[in-house]
Scaffold this motif. Structure first.
Motif, PDB file in Angstrom:
ATOM      1  N   ILE A 190       0.842  -1.181   0.000  1.00  0.00           N
ATOM      2  CA  ILE A 190       0.000   0.000   0.000  1.00  0.00           C
ATOM      3  C   ILE A 190       0.889   1.247   0.000  1.00  0.00           C
ATOM      4  O   ILE A 190       1.952   1.253   0.599  1.00  0.00           O
ATOM      5  N   ASN A 191       0.462   2.274  -0.658  1.00  0.00           N
ATOM      6  CA  ASN A 191       1.212   3.523  -0.731  1.00  0.00           C
ATOM      7  C   ASN A 191       0.788   4.455   0.393  1.00  0.00           C
ATOM      8  O   ASN A 191      -0.401   4.758   0.534  1.00  0.00           O
ATOM      9  N   THR A 192       1.732   4.913   1.175  1.00  0.00           N
ATOM     10  CA  THR A 192       1.453   5.836   2.272  1.00  0.00           C
ATOM     11  C   THR A 192       2.380   7.040   2.166  1.00  0.00           C
ATOM     12  O   THR A 192       3.271   7.093   1.320  1.00  0.00           O
ATOM     13  N   THR A 193       2.175   8.020   3.056  1.00  0.00           N
ATOM     14  CA  THR A 193       2.983   9.240   3.053  1.00  0.00           C
ATOM     15  C   THR A 193       3.639   9.415   4.420  1.00  0.00           C
ATOM     16  O   THR A 193       2.979   9.282   5.454  1.00  0.00           O
ATOM     17  N   LEU A 194       4.943   9.697   4.430  1.00  0.00           N
ATOM     18  CA  LEU A 194       5.667   9.940   5.669  1.00  0.00           C
ATOM     19  C   LEU A 194       5.684  11.441   5.930  1.00  0.00           C
ATOM     20  O   LEU A 194       6.196  12.224   5.125  1.00  0.00           O
ATOM     21  N   VAL A 195       5.090  11.834   7.062  1.00  0.00           N
ATOM     22  CA  VAL A 195       5.077  13.232   7.480  1.00  0.00           C
ATOM     23  C   VAL A 195       5.833  13.304   8.811  1.00  0.00           C
ATOM     24  O   VAL A 195       5.327  12.850   9.839  1.00  0.00           O
ATOM     25  N   LEU A 243      -2.242   8.035   3.184  1.00  0.00           N
ATOM     26  CA  LEU A 243      -2.538   8.999   2.132  1.00  0.00           C
ATOM     27  C   LEU A 243      -1.646   8.668   0.937  1.00  0.00           C
ATOM     28  O   LEU A 243      -0.420   8.705   1.052  1.00  0.00           O
ATOM     29  N   ASP A 244      -2.268   8.323  -0.188  1.00  0.00           N
ATOM     30  CA  ASP A 244      -1.527   7.997  -1.403  1.00  0.00           C
ATOM     31  C   ASP A 244      -1.546   9.217  -2.318  1.00  0.00           C
ATOM     32  O   ASP A 244      -2.508   9.450  -3.037  1.00  0.00           O
TER      33      ASP A 244
END
Length: 847
Positions: free
Chosen positions: A255-260, A267-268
Motif C-alpha cells: 500500500i502507498n502511504t505518506t511519511l510526514v 494517504l496515497d
C-alpha cells in the motif's frame, strides 16, 4: 447530484439462498483516454451550445429548444466528451440529453442522444398525439414542493444535505409494442419488441431530499407536479455497496502511504490530485452513525506496517493493528481500482479528471453495508454485523468506486431499467478490479482470469455471495433475462440480466440446458456462444457507459450502444460486435445471430466515401458487402434518420445546399433464417458552390426548419403519427383527415432569365382508405404567378395513385425562366375515407 450508492439490496435479511476466454490485446495508444479535461470557460460552453443549437432544424426542433452544457470528461486523445441537457423554454427536459464528442477545436464529431423532447411544440403532430406542451409558469412554489415532500417522506428527519427543487419538464413515459409485436404473448416479448415513448409532459419539480431519520438514512428523489402538487414519480436515491499491510482477504499487500515527519499517513499522493485530502486517503469514521457519518481523520501509524489481517473485534480500538485492517482493505482496493482504469483505459480516478477521493472505514456499529456518496465523491464502509464481515473486499471496493464513474458520466437514473444498469455497471467494475488485483495489479490489460464472477463472497458470513453474475437467479430474487416486469424490481435485482450478459460476453456460454451457463435464447450456431475475454468486454462496456449512455438508457438502448461501442473499437462486423449481439440475445434483448454464416460472416467490403458536389448536383453513395447469406437488403440513413425508399446498394439524389455536412451510412442485412445486419462507416456530403453553376431556389425544401419559406396551411408541416419522412424527420402531411378539407402549401421562387435549365423534384407518398379507380381526393401541383393565377398544372394525383413508399417526381420549369413564380401544392379531400399526400424534399435547381 447528491446520491448515495449502496452495495446491498434494501432488505439485507434476504440472503438465505443458497467458459472459455478469447485473446485480449492492449488498447492502441490513440484509443487511450486523454489527459484530464480542463474546466470549460463560459465562452467555450456558449460556443458548444450555439453549435448544438445550429443543429436543431435538422432534428425538427424550433427555437424554444435549447441545450445546457452540464459537464465534460476526457475522450480518446484529441477529443472531449461533453454532456448537454436538452431544454425547452429554458427548462431542462428530464432524461433528455446529448453526449457530444468534440475535437480539440470544438468541432462536433458525433452525438449520442436520448430524445424525449420532440413532442414539445404546438404543432399538429403534438396535438394529434396528445403531447400538448405544459404551461411553464408554476402555481406551486418551490418551497411548498420541498415542504410537502419532507412532510411525507420524513417529517421528523434531519437534512444531511440541503434539499433542492429544480423546475423542469417531466416526460411521463409509457411502454408500447413496436410494429409486428402487437399480438405476441407477454411471456414471448423481447426487449426490442417494446419501446418507451412519451405519453405526455408535465411541468414539475425534481425534489431531492437527503435526510436522516433516527438511525436510518432516507435519500429520495421525488417528481412533484408544479401545478397541482401531486406526486408524479418517486424513487430511492440511496445507492448502495509503499509500505505493507495485512489485509483481511488478500494476505500481505503493498500500500502507498505518506511519511510526514516521523509519522506515516494512509494517504496515497501518487494517485489523484485535489479533493478533500490532496490524494487518495483512508479515514477513520470511528463508529459515527450511518445517519450522519463523519469521515474523521486520516489513519496514521508510527511504522509503515499496518493491520493484523483479522476481522474487526466489535467494541475494540479502531486505531490498533486490528482496527487498521479495515483501512488496509480499503486502501488496497482503492489503489487497484484506480490503477485498473488508468493503466488499461487511460481513465484517471473516478471522474476521468484525476480528482482524489477517500474511503471512511468503521462506519456505525456492526454496520452491514457500504455506500458511495456523490455529495462528497467518497465511500463509507461498515465493519459488518449479522450477515457480513468487514465490507472492504476488493470487488466491493471496486463496485462502490465504479458508482463514482457512473455518477461522473452517464449518471444512470437510479430506478427502473436504468437503475439496474447502474448497479450492474458497478458489479462489472468490481469484478474487473478483482481480476486486475489478483494478477498483481500491473499491466495494460484486464487479465483473463482471477475474478470469481460473484459479488461479495468473501464478506458473507454464510458463504453465499450477494449476486451471481453468471446466473443471477441463484440468489433467489434476480431474473436471468429481460421481461416487461424488470423495471418494477429493486435495482439490485434488475441488474441481474445485464450482469449475465457481461459474463457471456467475456466467458461465453454452455449449450447444455442443465448448465448454469446456458441460455434458452441462444439458438444460432454455435449454440455455445464464444466469449471475447475480460479485457475486450470491459473496454466495450466502459466506452458505452462513459461515452454513449444517457441517464435514461434502458436495456434495449444499452444493447444498441454497446454494439456501436464494439464497432468503434474493433470494427463493423467484427467478432467482438457479434459477441455483444449474442450476449444481449442471451438475456432476451434482441435476437440471436450466428457467429458465422455461410462459411464467412457478413461484412462490409466497400465503405461509402465522402464526396463533394455542387448544389443541384447528383450525390451518390455506394456500399458493398460479402459473406453471410445472399441476397442482401439495404437501408440508408442521413444524420442517423432512415431514408424512406433508399433500399439499394447505391443511393443517389439531387443535393441541396442544406445537405452540406450531412452524414450518410448504410446497413446491410443478409437472408439467413436469423438475418445478420452490419453497419457501414460514415460518409460526409459537402455541398459547395465552388466551381459549379447549380443553384437551389427552394428554401427549406426538406421542411427541417419547420414552416420557414412556406405559406398557406403551414400546420401540415411537422412529424405525425402514421407517416415518416423521406429524409430527416419533418415533411408536409396534406390530407389524411377522412373528412371534407382543403389544404395548400406555396412558396415563391425566382428563376433567372439566364438559366439554361430549371428542374423541379419532390418526393411524394400517397396512401388511402379509398378503393377503386375513382378520384375522390386530389393533390394538384401547379405553377402560379404571385397573384395566384395558374400558369401551368404540373400534375394531378389522387387516391387512385396510392403506392407504398415515396416516389420521386421530376418536372422541367425552364419555360418559367425570367419570372418569379409560385409553387403550389393544393389538396382537396371529400367527406369520408382519408387519403394522405405526404410531400418531402422539394427542390428547384437552376443551371
Amino acid at each position: 447530484m447528491n446520491l448515495r450508492m449502496t452495495l446491498l439490496a434494501a432488505v439485507v435479511a434476504a440472503l438465505p439462498y443458497a467458459g472459455a476466454s478469447a485473446q485480449t490485446g492492449a488498447m492502441l495508444p490513440e484509443s487511450l483516454m486523454a489527459a484530464p479535461a480542463q474546466e470549460m470557460s463560459a465562452t467555450v460552453k456558449a460556443n458548444l451550445e450555439n453549435r448544438l443549437a445550429a443543429r436543431r432544424a435538422a432534428a425538427g426542433l424550433d427555437e424554444d429548444h435549447g441545450f445546457i452544457v452540464s459537464k465534460q470528461q476526457p475522450g480518446e486523445r484529441g477529443t472531449r466528451i461533453t454532456r448537454a441537457q436538452h431544454t425547452w423554454k429554458g427548462l431542462r427536459v428530464f432524461g433528455s440529453e446529448s453526449v457530444v464528442v468534440t475535437d480539440d477545436n470544438g468541432e462536433i464529431i458525433s452525438e449520442s442522444a436520448s430524445e424525449r423532447r420532440n413532442g414539445l411544440d404546438a404543432s399538429r403532430a403534438a396535438a394529434a398525439t396528445g403531447k400538448t406542451a405544459p404551461d411553464v409558469t408554476p402555481t406551486v412554489a418551490k418551497e411548498d414542493a420541498i415542504a410537502s415532500v419532507v412532510k411525507r417522506v420524513a417529517p421528523v428527519g434531519v437534512h444531511r444535505w440541503k434539499p433542492e427543487a429544480e423546475l423542469l419538464i417531466y416526460p411521463v413515459m409509457k411502454t408500447v409494442r413496436v410494429a409486428g409485436a402487437e399480438k405476441k404473448a407477454e411471456s414471448a416479448l423481447n426487449a426490442l419488441d417494446v419501446e418507451e415513448v412519451v405519453d405526455h409532459y408535465e411541468l414539475a419539480y425534481l425534489v431531492k431530499t437527503r435526510m436522516a431519520s433516527g438511525k436510518r438514512l432516507i435519500y429520495r428523489d421525488t417528481i412533484v407536479n408544479a401545478h397541482t402538487g401531486a406526486v408524479i414519480a418517486e424513487w430511492d436515491a440511496l445507492q448502495s455497496v509503499v509500505g505493507s499491510g495485512k489485509s483481511q482477504y488478500n494476505g500481505t499487500v503493498p500500500i502507498n502511504t505518506t511519511l510526514v515527519g516521523s509519522t506515516y499517513q494512509m494517504l496515497d499522493s501518487t494517485r489523484g490530485v485535489g479533493g478533500k485530502y490532496g490524494g487518495m486517503a483512508i479515514t477513520n469514521a470511528n463508529h459515527s452513525p450511518e445517519s450522519n457519518p463523519n469521515p474523521g481523520t486520516i489513519y496514521t501509524n508510527s511504522t509503515n506496517t499496518w493491520g493484523d489481517g483479522q476481522q474487526y473485534i466489535n467494541g475494540g480500538s479502531t486505531t490498533n493493528a486490528n482496527g487498521q485492517t479495515a483501512a488496509v482493505n480499503a486502501l488496497w482496493g482503492l489503489m487497484n481500482t484506480y490503477d485498473a482504469m488508468k493503466n488499461v483505459l487511460g481513465w484517471q480516478s473516478l471522474d476521468g479528471n484525476n480528482t482524489s477521493t477517500y474511503i471512511a472505514v468503521h462506519v456505525d456499529n456492526q454496520y452491514d453495508n457500504a455506500f458511495f456518496e456523490p455529495g462528497c465523491k467518497c465511500m463509507y464502509i461498515g465493519d459488518g454485523g449479522t450477515s457480513f464481515y468487514n465490507l472492504g473486499s476488493i470487488d466491493v471496493i471496486g463496485h462502490e468506486m465504479h458508482h463514482g464513474v457512473t455518477d461522473a458520466t452517464s449518471n444512470l437514473t437510479y430506478s427502473g431499467e436504468s437503475g439496474g444498469l447502474n448497479e450492474s455497471s458497478s458489479d462489472i467494475g468490481g469484478e474487473m478490479t478483482e481480476a486486475y488485483a489478483r494478477a498483481g495489479g500491473t499491466g495494460s490489460v484486464i487479465p483473463a482470469t482471477g475474478n470469481d464472477w460473484v459479488m461479495g463472497r468473501e464478506i458473507s458470513r454464510s458463504g453465499s455471495p450477494l449476486r451471481y453474475m453468471y446466473k443471477p437467479s441463484k440468489d433467489g430474487q434476480s431474473p436471468n433475462a429481460w421481461s416487461t416486469s424488470l423495471k418494477n424490481l429493486n435495482v439490485h435485482y434488475s441488474s441481474g440480466p445485464n450482469n449475465r450478459m457481461f459474463y457471456f460476453l467475456s466467458q461465453g456460454s454452455n449449450s447444455s440446458s442443465s448448465s448454469d451457463y446456458y441460455s434458452q435464447y441462444l439458438n444460432q450456431q454455435p449454440l455455445a456462444m464464444t466469449g471475447i475475454g475480460n479485457d475486450k468486454a470491459f473496454r466495450i462496456w466502459f466506452r458505452a457507459n462513459t461515452q454513449k449512455f444517457t441517464s435514461s438508457t434502458n436495456y434495449a438502448d444499452a444493447r444498441n450502444k454497446m454494439v456501436t461501442a464494439a464497432e468503434e473499437l474493433y470494427g463493423v462486423g467484427s467478432k467482438e460486435a457479434t459477441a455483444v449481439k449474442r450476449a444481449y440475445a442471451a438475456i432476451n434483448v434482441g435476437t440471436d445471430v450466428p457467429e458465422t454464416a455461410g462459411g464467412t460472416a457478413l461484412s462490409i467490403t466497400t465503405q461509402p466515401a465522402s464526396i463533394t458536389v455542387a448544389p443541384g448536383g447528383t450525390a451518390t453513395f455506394t456500399v458493398g458487402a460479402s459473406g453471410g447469406t445472399s441476397p442482401y437488403s439495404y437501408k440508408w440513413y442521413k444524420n442517423g434518420s432512415l431514408i424512406s425508399g433508399a433500399t439499394s446498394a447505391t443511393y443517389s439524389f439531387a443535393a441541396q445546399s442544406t445537405d452540406n455536412g450531412a452524414v450518410f451510412k448504410a446497413t446491410v442485412t443478409d437472408s439467413a433464417s436469423s438475418p445478420v445486419t452490419v453497419t457501414s462507416g460514415n460518409a460526409t456530403l459537402t455541398v459547395s458552390t465552388t466551381g459549379g453553376g447549380s443553384t437551389e431556389r427552394v428554401t427549406n425544401g426538406g421542411f427541417e426548419s419547420g414552416t420557414t419559406g412556406w405559406a398557406g396551411t403551414t400546420g401540415v408541416i411537422g412529424m405525425f403519427t402514421g407517416q415518416t419522412a423521406y429524409e430527416g424527420t419533418r415533411y408536409a402531411y396534406l390530407g389524411g383527415n377522412g373528412s371534407t378539407a382543403t389544404e395548400t402549401l406555396t412558396q415563391d421562387i425566382t428563376i433567372p432569365s439566364t438559366a439554361t435549365s430549371a428542374t423541379m423534384t419532390f418526393a411524394l407518398h400517397i396512401d388511402t382508405a379509398e378503393s377503386g379507380s375513382t378520384a375522390y381526393d386530389k393533390l394538384v401541383v401547379a405553377v402560379k404567378n404571385t397573384s395566384g393565377t395558374t400558369l401551368g398544372t404540373l400534375a394531378t394525383y389522387s387516391n387512385a395513385n396510392a403506392a407504398s413508399g415515396y416516389q420521386v417526381r421530376t418536372f422541367n420549369l425552364t419555360a418559367y425562366k425570367g419570372q418569379t413564380v409560385r409553387l403550389s401544392f393544393a389538396m382537396t379531400e371529400d367527406s369520408s375515407l382519408q387519403t394522405s399526400f405526404v410531400v418531402d424534399k422539394v427542390s428547384v435547381v437552376t443551371q
